[in-house]
Design a protein around this motif. Structure first.
Motif, PDB file in Angstrom:
ATOM      1  N   LEU A 120       0.837  -1.185   0.000  1.00  0.00           N
ATOM      2  CA  LEU A 120       0.000   0.000   0.000  1.00  0.00           C
ATOM      3  C   LEU A 120       0.879   1.246   0.000  1.00  0.00           C
ATOM      4  O   LEU A 120       2.050   1.189   0.403  1.00  0.00           O
ATOM      5  CB  LEU A 120      -0.890   0.007   1.251  1.00  0.00           C
ATOM      6  CG  LEU A 120      -1.961  -1.081   1.347  1.00  0.00           C
ATOM      7  CD1 LEU A 120      -2.564  -1.091   2.747  1.00  0.00           C
ATOM      8  CD2 LEU A 120      -3.043  -0.865   0.297  1.00  0.00           C
ATOM      9  N   PRO A 121       0.347   2.389  -0.428  1.00  0.00           N
ATOM     10  CA  PRO A 121       1.124   3.625  -0.321  1.00  0.00           C
ATOM     11  C   PRO A 121       1.551   3.865   1.125  1.00  0.00           C
ATOM     12  O   PRO A 121       0.773   3.640   2.059  1.00  0.00           O
ATOM     13  CB  PRO A 121       0.139   4.703  -0.789  1.00  0.00           C
ATOM     14  CG  PRO A 121      -0.820   3.980  -1.672  1.00  0.00           C
ATOM     15  CD  PRO A 121      -0.960   2.605  -1.078  1.00  0.00           C
ATOM     16  N   ALA A 122       2.783   4.293   1.312  1.00  0.00           N
ATOM     17  CA  ALA A 122       3.296   4.529   2.659  1.00  0.00           C
ATOM     18  C   ALA A 122       2.654   5.781   3.259  1.00  0.00           C
ATOM     19  O   ALA A 122       2.020   6.580   2.564  1.00  0.00           O
ATOM     20  CB  ALA A 122       4.811   4.674   2.617  1.00  0.00           C
ATOM     21  N   THR A 123       2.841   5.942   4.575  1.00  0.00           N
ATOM     22  CA  THR A 123       2.208   7.038   5.300  1.00  0.00           C
ATOM     23  C   THR A 123       3.223   7.800   6.131  1.00  0.00           C
ATOM     24  O   THR A 123       4.108   7.204   6.758  1.00  0.00           O
ATOM     25  CB  THR A 123       1.107   6.493   6.234  1.00  0.00           C
ATOM     26  OG1 THR A 123       0.077   5.883   5.438  1.00  0.00           O
ATOM     27  CG2 THR A 123       0.500   7.593   7.074  1.00  0.00           C
ATOM     28  N   PRO A 159       3.071   8.713  -4.326  1.00  0.00           N
ATOM     29  CA  PRO A 159       2.834   9.651  -3.224  1.00  0.00           C
ATOM     30  C   PRO A 159       2.523   8.924  -1.913  1.00  0.00           C
ATOM     31  O   PRO A 159       1.911   7.851  -1.907  1.00  0.00           O
ATOM     32  CB  PRO A 159       1.619  10.458  -3.700  1.00  0.00           C
ATOM     33  CG  PRO A 159       1.582  10.277  -5.178  1.00  0.00           C
ATOM     34  CD  PRO A 159       2.120   8.903  -5.440  1.00  0.00           C
ATOM     35  N   MET A 160       2.944   9.534  -0.823  1.00  0.00           N
ATOM     36  CA  MET A 160       2.622   9.022   0.497  1.00  0.00           C
ATOM     37  C   MET A 160       1.293   9.619   0.967  1.00  0.00           C
ATOM     38  O   MET A 160       0.870  10.680   0.504  1.00  0.00           O
ATOM     39  CB  MET A 160       3.713   9.391   1.511  1.00  0.00           C
ATOM     40  CG  MET A 160       5.071   8.789   1.230  1.00  0.00           C
ATOM     41  SD  MET A 160       6.303   9.209   2.509  1.00  0.00           S
ATOM     42  CE  MET A 160       5.856   8.030   3.805  1.00  0.00           C
ATOM     43  N   ARG A 180      -1.829  15.652  -0.766  1.00  0.00           N
ATOM     44  CA  ARG A 180      -1.582  14.218  -0.693  1.00  0.00           C
ATOM     45  C   ARG A 180      -2.852  13.545  -0.170  1.00  0.00           C
ATOM     46  O   ARG A 180      -3.701  14.200   0.445  1.00  0.00           O
ATOM     47  CB  ARG A 180      -0.431  13.891   0.275  1.00  0.00           C
ATOM     48  CG  ARG A 180       0.943  14.367  -0.160  1.00  0.00           C
ATOM     49  CD  ARG A 180       1.456  13.623  -1.383  1.00  0.00           C
ATOM     50  NE  ARG A 180       2.849  13.926  -1.654  1.00  0.00           N
ATOM     51  CZ  ARG A 180       3.291  15.040  -2.223  1.00  0.00           C
ATOM     52  NH1 ARG A 180       2.433  15.980  -2.582  1.00  0.00           N
ATOM     53  NH2 ARG A 180       4.575  15.228  -2.447  1.00  0.00           N
ATOM     54  N   PRO A 181      -3.009  12.240  -0.358  1.00  0.00           N
ATOM     55  CA  PRO A 181      -4.122  11.542   0.286  1.00  0.00           C
ATOM     56  C   PRO A 181      -4.058  11.735   1.804  1.00  0.00           C
ATOM     57  O   PRO A 181      -2.977  11.683   2.392  1.00  0.00           O
ATOM     58  CB  PRO A 181      -3.897  10.078  -0.108  1.00  0.00           C
ATOM     59  CG  PRO A 181      -3.047  10.145  -1.343  1.00  0.00           C
ATOM     60  CD  PRO A 181      -2.176  11.347  -1.178  1.00  0.00           C
ATOM     61  N   LEU A 182      -5.216  11.951   2.418  1.00  0.00           N
ATOM     62  CA  LEU A 182      -5.262  12.318   3.833  1.00  0.00           C
ATOM     63  C   LEU A 182      -5.845  11.197   4.695  1.00  0.00           C
ATOM     64  O   LEU A 182      -6.790  10.503   4.307  1.00  0.00           O
ATOM     65  CB  LEU A 182      -6.104  13.585   4.019  1.00  0.00           C
ATOM     66  CG  LEU A 182      -5.590  14.838   3.305  1.00  0.00           C
ATOM     67  CD1 LEU A 182      -6.574  15.990   3.481  1.00  0.00           C
ATOM     68  CD2 LEU A 182      -4.203  15.227   3.819  1.00  0.00           C
ATOM     69  N   TRP A 183      -5.271  11.080   5.869  1.00  0.00           N
ATOM     70  CA  TRP A 183      -5.692  10.098   6.870  1.00  0.00           C
ATOM     71  C   TRP A 183      -6.000  10.891   8.143  1.00  0.00           C
ATOM     72  O   TRP A 183      -5.108  11.465   8.753  1.00  0.00           O
ATOM     73  CB  TRP A 183      -4.555   9.112   7.085  1.00  0.00           C
ATOM     74  CG  TRP A 183      -4.825   7.936   7.977  1.00  0.00           C
ATOM     75  CD1 TRP A 183      -5.870   7.755   8.837  1.00  0.00           C
ATOM     76  CD2 TRP A 183      -4.007   6.767   8.103  1.00  0.00           C
ATOM     77  NE1 TRP A 183      -5.756   6.560   9.492  1.00  0.00           N
ATOM     78  CE2 TRP A 183      -4.621   5.936   9.049  1.00  0.00           C
ATOM     79  CE3 TRP A 183      -2.805   6.369   7.511  1.00  0.00           C
ATOM     80  CZ2 TRP A 183      -4.071   4.709   9.425  1.00  0.00           C
ATOM     81  CZ3 TRP A 183      -2.264   5.154   7.885  1.00  0.00           C
ATOM     82  CH2 TRP A 183      -2.890   4.325   8.825  1.00  0.00           C
ATOM     83  N   ALA A 184      -7.265  10.967   8.497  1.00  0.00           N
ATOM     84  CA  ALA A 184      -7.701  11.744   9.658  1.00  0.00           C
ATOM     85  C   ALA A 184      -7.742  10.867  10.903  1.00  0.00           C
ATOM     86  O   ALA A 184      -7.831   9.635  10.818  1.00  0.00           O
ATOM     87  CB  ALA A 184      -9.075  12.350   9.406  1.00  0.00           C
ATOM     88  N   ARG A 199      -9.111  10.099   3.060  1.00  0.00           N
ATOM     89  CA  ARG A 199      -9.077   8.779   2.423  1.00  0.00           C
ATOM     90  C   ARG A 199      -9.153   7.671   3.473  1.00  0.00           C
ATOM     91  O   ARG A 199      -9.707   6.603   3.218  1.00  0.00           O
ATOM     92  CB  ARG A 199      -7.776   8.639   1.626  1.00  0.00           C
ATOM     93  CG  ARG A 199      -7.632   7.335   0.834  1.00  0.00           C
ATOM     94  CD  ARG A 199      -8.359   7.375  -0.466  1.00  0.00           C
ATOM     95  NE  ARG A 199      -7.960   8.494  -1.312  1.00  0.00           N
ATOM     96  CZ  ARG A 199      -6.911   8.497  -2.124  1.00  0.00           C
ATOM     97  NH1 ARG A 199      -6.104   7.440  -2.186  1.00  0.00           N
ATOM     98  NH2 ARG A 199      -6.650   9.539  -2.880  1.00  0.00           N
ATOM     99  N   MET A 200      -8.569   7.947   4.651  1.00  0.00           N
ATOM    100  CA  MET A 200      -8.566   6.989   5.761  1.00  0.00           C
ATOM    101  C   MET A 200      -8.980   7.713   7.032  1.00  0.00           C
ATOM    102  O   MET A 200      -8.751   8.915   7.181  1.00  0.00           O
ATOM    103  CB  MET A 200      -7.166   6.403   5.950  1.00  0.00           C
ATOM    104  CG  MET A 200      -6.636   5.615   4.768  1.00  0.00           C
ATOM    105  SD  MET A 200      -7.152   3.891   4.820  1.00  0.00           S
ATOM    106  CE  MET A 200      -6.218   3.344   6.248  1.00  0.00           C
TER     107      MET A 200
END
Length: 223
Positions: A120-123, A159-160, A180-184, A199-200
């Motif tokens: 999966l894309p890294a974070t 992208p991370m 970038r994709p966001l993880w809340a 996104r997450m």
């Protein structure tokens, strides 16, 4: 007398109610009908992980902590390989430190995480740490984030994601500055503090999961 007896009963029940609520909170996760794709984040602090059990209990993915600041996570390889062998989709995670040089953090990450086309894309996790009271300017923080993303994304080839805590977002407004994709992150209630849709969602920071020695952060993917 009746009033005193009711008070006494209440005082007896309150600790029991607290224990019941605490146990419920440790087991809670968002409704799988609304969020069918769910998973966990692990690190060395999670203790031993039975990955087959974790998958059997409903995990679809795992994010494995690779490094925290300039320190490599000693359980990364075991967790990374365990998640892979169990058939779980998995990605790497780095926790950014505001107290350590960005170059040292990049080195820790790059020397820990293998290139893997099926990962999966890294974070990049952005939050304040109890052991670091440094508060750089917004410009300095943006420079540090971009300084990490450049070589890390080149290494990973994509992208991370950015996992941003509410406190960090209030202070630095990262989501409006870096696309970038966001993880809340928000316990129990769906988050709405980011500049763009998430996104997450890390919904429970400490969930008991069969197969993991200690509580782990539990997240869901947006639909």
């Amino acid at each position: 007398m009746t009033k005193n007896r009711n008070i006494a009963i209440l005082l007896v029940l309150l600790p029991l109610l607290f224990i019941m609520a605490w146990r419920w909170a440790l087991g809670w996760h968002p409704d799988q009908k609304r969020f069918p794709v769910q998973g966990l984040t692990v690190s060395a602090g999670s203790g031993p992980v039975d990955w087959g059990m974790v998958r059997a209990r409903g995990a679809d993915f795992a994010f494995v902590t690779a490094s925290n600041g300039a320190t490599r996570d000693p359980a990364f390889e075991a967790n990374w390989n365990g998640a892979h062998d169990a058939g779980l989709r998995h990605g790497a995670l780095h926790v950014l430190s505001l107290c350590e040089p960005t170059a040292d953090q990049v080195t820790a990450y790059l020397t820990t995480v293998p290139r893997a086309a099926d990962a999966l894309p890294a974070t990049l996790a952005l939050d304040f740490a109890d052991d670091c009271d440094v508060r750089p300017t917004r410009a300095q923080v943006m420079t540090a984030i971009r300084g990490f993303l450049g070589p890390a994304e080149y290494h990973d080839g994509r992208p991370m994601m950015l996992r941003i805590s509410p406190a960090f977002e209030r202070e630095y407004r990262v989501s409006e500055a870096i696309v970038r994709p966001l993880w809340a992150t928000r316990r129990f209630f769906e988050p709405d503090y980011l500049a763009r849709p998430w996104r997450m969602w890390q919904a429970n920071p400490a969930r008991n999961v069969d197969g993991v020695a200690h509580p782990v952060a539990w997240s869901v993917a947006a639909q």
